[in-house]
Enzyme design. Structure first.
Site, PDB file in Angstrom:
ATOM      1  N   PHE A   9      10.864  -0.234   0.195  1.00  0.00           N
ATOM      2  CA  PHE A   9      10.092   0.591  -0.747  1.00  0.00           C
ATOM      3  C   PHE A   9      10.954   1.230  -1.830  1.00  0.00           C
ATOM      4  O   PHE A   9      10.538   2.197  -2.461  1.00  0.00           O
ATOM      5  CB  PHE A   9       9.272   1.658  -0.011  1.00  0.00           C
ATOM      6  CG  PHE A   9       8.301   1.104   0.987  1.00  0.00           C
ATOM      7  CD1 PHE A   9       7.270   0.263   0.572  1.00  0.00           C
ATOM      8  CD2 PHE A   9       8.410   1.394   2.344  1.00  0.00           C
ATOM      9  CE1 PHE A   9       6.371  -0.269   1.485  1.00  0.00           C
ATOM     10  CE2 PHE A   9       7.510   0.869   3.267  1.00  0.00           C
ATOM     11  CZ  PHE A   9       6.487   0.041   2.844  1.00  0.00           C
TER      12      PHE A   9
ATOM     13  N   GLU B 296       4.123  -3.199  -6.964  1.00  0.00           N
ATOM     14  CA  GLU B 296       4.022  -1.760  -7.165  1.00  0.00           C
ATOM     15  C   GLU B 296       2.710  -1.275  -7.757  1.00  0.00           C
ATOM     16  O   GLU B 296       2.272  -0.164  -7.500  1.00  0.00           O
ATOM     17  CB  GLU B 296       5.196  -1.312  -8.058  1.00  0.00           C
ATOM     18  CG  GLU B 296       6.483  -1.597  -7.339  1.00  0.00           C
ATOM     19  CD  GLU B 296       7.745  -1.296  -8.106  1.00  0.00           C
ATOM     20  OE1 GLU B 296       8.091  -2.093  -8.979  1.00  0.00           O
ATOM     21  OE2 GLU B 296       8.378  -0.284  -7.809  1.00  0.00           O
TER      22      GLU B 296
END
Ligand code: MOS
Length: 738
Positions: free
Chosen positions: A242, A704
């Site tokens: 992430f 994203e």
């Protein structure tokens, strides 16, 4: 007649080719490597937030069984800092090296490292290391940092100004002037940060959970003063990151240095608790938004000023206003970013850095502006829609945001929304419907790749990028298959190794768009080499010219009825393979602005009797160019929606304002959405319009964008249900009950 889209390999819905290895446990992650003579390291972490180490007493720990060595600022080799440059593909998150001096800048900072025969021995001894601190009063968080009176440090290069936003705002017929805050959030990938380091004749071999093997190699080479050829980094499988695994953190440096010192392989896993402090976070932000509209609801002024907390040693700006110059038509716009320092670890990129907190604020404020003039928020967005990037004064390479608004609204049933707050009910539950736009810049990098057609009829592809769980292995196989016609089950894809041809970081949603052209070009080069062999002296097509030969479905043919598979051809010629290598540039045509878009529609249910808030339905229409793999693409957006729900309702890393120490640095108290928190209905509409201005395959990348805007859509739905405008994430029950 063209084949239906499903039959085409680009755009197919394929399961991940790495699935069986992961499911069966064959996939090896960084800490799965147990090397001969390996030792294990465990950190001693600062229990103060700010100050100095006065004394470290290792005498008791040193006596414990299995302990091999204990490192700290008084006993650690001299290493080198790095220039930390994205351009040089060489970057650390924290410039300060581990154990560099006796200073403590944040709680959970590595202050010592115990190396022992086993993990348990190292951990037991780490608890016996006695550290005597000279503690100073810490700046615990953003709020305290702002209260110090220290002038926020402007992050100049990320600002934007056009027109005269201040006077346009003052003259606007309707004004929204509000402050939003977002908390510190912590990356919680399933696989913890881990380094397994060994030295082989002066060269470093590092098994690292990283989103960038090339960056990690270059960085470690700098830190240890080695030529890059003497560092090899392996990361074939990563349990996600992430953004927390883009660049090197202190643990990797500490593990490699310890391994060199003791002359044995060392494994260091960062405990989950220290992942809250030593491996980055999404920084807390305070965002001041001003919106001015005319009587019809047209934007006349838009200002978005952000300040975020950074660490004492590094300046990391959270670019929350990054979408603000772009997403709406408005002549008078101001965007600025600044940082203030706190005694916290260094922040870093976290999925859609800037855009995720930024679009919570902007898309909430847009909703407030629409509500203030009694306008439907979707109609308001359509009124202020633009297909020209006014921030860069360029047309978008491809934009289908209007279609996202319309298809999303239709699928969701937005036209049935009663705009009155608290007017929609189901039994005891108040229902709220909210929406928001999403936006993420489309980016590409340089890349290299190697493709080999092999005599056993398989295709070998290698590239030093990584699959962090997003589907890169599969997309690479699809690309090689599209060019060679060889089915994906006969394509072997090798990623996550710094010895492979240079590939991009797995970040920024750019891996797919970056590697596809490199793989395709390398595959074409391999076919060319095959043709050279085929038309050469010993080749079966020596009477033909290269140009006469066609290659399709894995076969070479001369157009006169003679054809042969590449495997047979190579075997016949006693050749192992035909190779192709390629380099592609990430440079883009500067005539366009490259962005992905989308729209989220969210339903929440608020039961005031038992104070329960749930997200019950999400429809997201996403415009990311060509969809390369329907399954992995939808999965990326679904995951991002869940992460967005976490951002909206649960996630916040908290520090005790008195001690500056972390409060909820564990899985029990740092809340993330679990199975029971999933909305019963999540619909992802992938608009699938190839963007050939951006890249030859038309794909812009998808990791994203799904999280951008989601928290805003949830907050807007909460307002619609409850009449409470929550401007501070997460939307916890106490805020709704206040
Ligand atoms: Mo992403 S935050 O670039 O891993």
């Amino acid at each position: 007649m063209s084949k239906p889209n499903e039959a085409k390999i680009i755009g197919a819905s394929l399961p991940r080719i790495d699935g069986p290895e992961k499911l069966s446990g064959a996939a090896k992650y960084a800490a799965d490597n147990h090397l001969p003579r390996m030792s294990y390291a465990y950190g001693v972490f600062s229990t103060i937030a700010s100050g100095r180490i006065q004394d470290i007493d290792v005498s008791q720990a040193r006596q414990m069984s299995g302990v091999l060595d204990i490192f700290h600022h008084g006993h650690f080799p001299t290493l080198y800092r790095t220039p930390s440059s994205m351009e040089q593909e060489n970057k650390v998150d924290e410039t300060r090296l581990p154990f560099e001096d006796d200073k403590v800048y944040y709680p959970g900072q590595f202050v010592a490292l115990v190396v022992a025969e086993t993990f348990e021995q190292a951990r037991a001894a780490a608890y016996r290391v006695k550290v005597d601190y000279a503690s100073e009063k810490p700046i615990a968080d953003l709020e305290q940092a702002l209260a110090t009176g220290e002038q926020p440090k402007p992050h100049g290069e990320s600002g934007h100004e056009r027109g005269d936003p201040a006077s346009a705002f003052n003259q606007a017929s309707n004004q929204i002037d509000v402050i939003y805050t977002t908390p510190m959030e912590t990356h919680n990938p399933m696989e913890m940060h881990a380094s397994t380091a060994m030295w082989d004749d002066g060269s470093l071999v590092l098994y690292e959970s990283t989103q960038g093997v090339i960056f990690a190699r270059n960085t470690m080479a700098k830190i240890f003063g080695l030529p890059v050829e003497r560092v090899v980094v392996h990361a074939p499988f990563i349990g996600s990151g992430f953004g927390s695994k883009l660049w090197i953190w202190p643990h990797a440096v500490a593990a490699a240095a310890a391994s060199r010192q003791i002359g044995r392989p060392v494994q260091l896993v960062v405990p989950r608790q220290q992942m809250f402090t030593t491996t980055g976070h999404r920084p807390a932000t305070q965002q001041h938004i001003q919106i001015g509209t005319d009587a019809e609801g047209r934007l006349v002024a838009l200002s978005h000023e952000t300040v975020n907390a950074t660490s004492m040693v590094n300046t990391v700006a959270e670019l929350a206003g990054r979408c603000t110059p772009t997403l709406y038509s408005c002549s008078n716009v101001k965007v600025s970013h600044a940082t203030v320092r706190a005694n916290i670890g260094t922040p870093t990129a976290m999925r859609a850095p800037g855009a995720a907190p930024g679009l919570f604020a902007l898309e909430s404020a847009i909703d407030e502006a629409a509500v203030a003039i009694g306008m439907d928020p979707l109609a308001f967005r359509k009124l202020n829609y633009t297909e020209h990037d006014e921030g860069q004064d360029l047309p978008f390479s491809s934009i289908h945001l209007m279609e996202a608004y319309e298809k999303g609204a239709e699928k969701f049933g937005w036209s049935r929304r009663n705009p009155e707050v608290g007017s929609m009910r189901d039994g005891n539950e108040l229902i709220g419907w909210g929406m928001a736009a999403c936006n993420w810049e489309a980016l590409k990098q340089d890349s290299e790749a190697h493709v080999s057609l092999r005599s056993n009829g398989t295709v070998y592809v290698s590239c030093a990028t990584q699959d962090i769980g997003t589907g890169t292995y599969t997309v690479v196989a699809q690309t090689a298959s599209a060019v060679t016609g060889v089915p994906v089950d006969r394509i072997q894809v090798k990623l996550g190794d710094s010895t492979y041809p240079r590939g991009p970081l797995a970040g920024g949603s750019w891996a797919t768009a970056t590697v596809m052209p490199a793989i395709a070009k390398a595959a074409k080069a391999a076919i060319e080499e095959l043709k050279t062999y085929a038309t050469g002296d010993d080749g079966p097509f020596q009477e033909a010219s290269m140009d006469d030969l066609q290659f399709s479905d894995g076969q070479l043919s001369d157009g006169n009825g003679k054809s042969i598979t590449f495997g047979e051809l190579l075997k016949e010629m006693k050749l192992a393979n035909a190779d192709g290598r390629a380099t592609t540039s990430g440079e883009m045509n500067s005539d366009y602005s490259y962005n992905s878009f989308g729209a989220h529609f969210v339903e929440v249910r608020w039961d005031p009797g038992i104070s329960r808030l749930r997200v019950s339905r999400v429809v997201s229409a996403i415009d990311v160019g060509q969809i390369v793999n329907q399954k992995t693409a939808a999965n990326q957006v679904e995951g991002a929606i869940v992460m967005g729900i976490g951002m909206a309702l649960y996630e916040q890393t908290e520090y005790d304002p008195r001690s500056g120490l972390p409060v909820n640095n564990n899985y029990a108290e740092y809340l993330v959405p679990t199975h029971a928190d999933q909305p019963p209905e999540v619909d992802v509409l992938l608009l699938d319009h190839p963007d050939y201005n951006f890249s030859e395959f038309g794909a812009r990348g998808i990791g994203e964008i799904g999280i951008t805007g989601l928290a805003g859509a949830v907050a807007n739905a909460v307002y619609h249900a409850t009449g409470k405008r929550i401007r501070s994430l997460p939307i916890t029950l106490d805020k709704l009950m206040a």
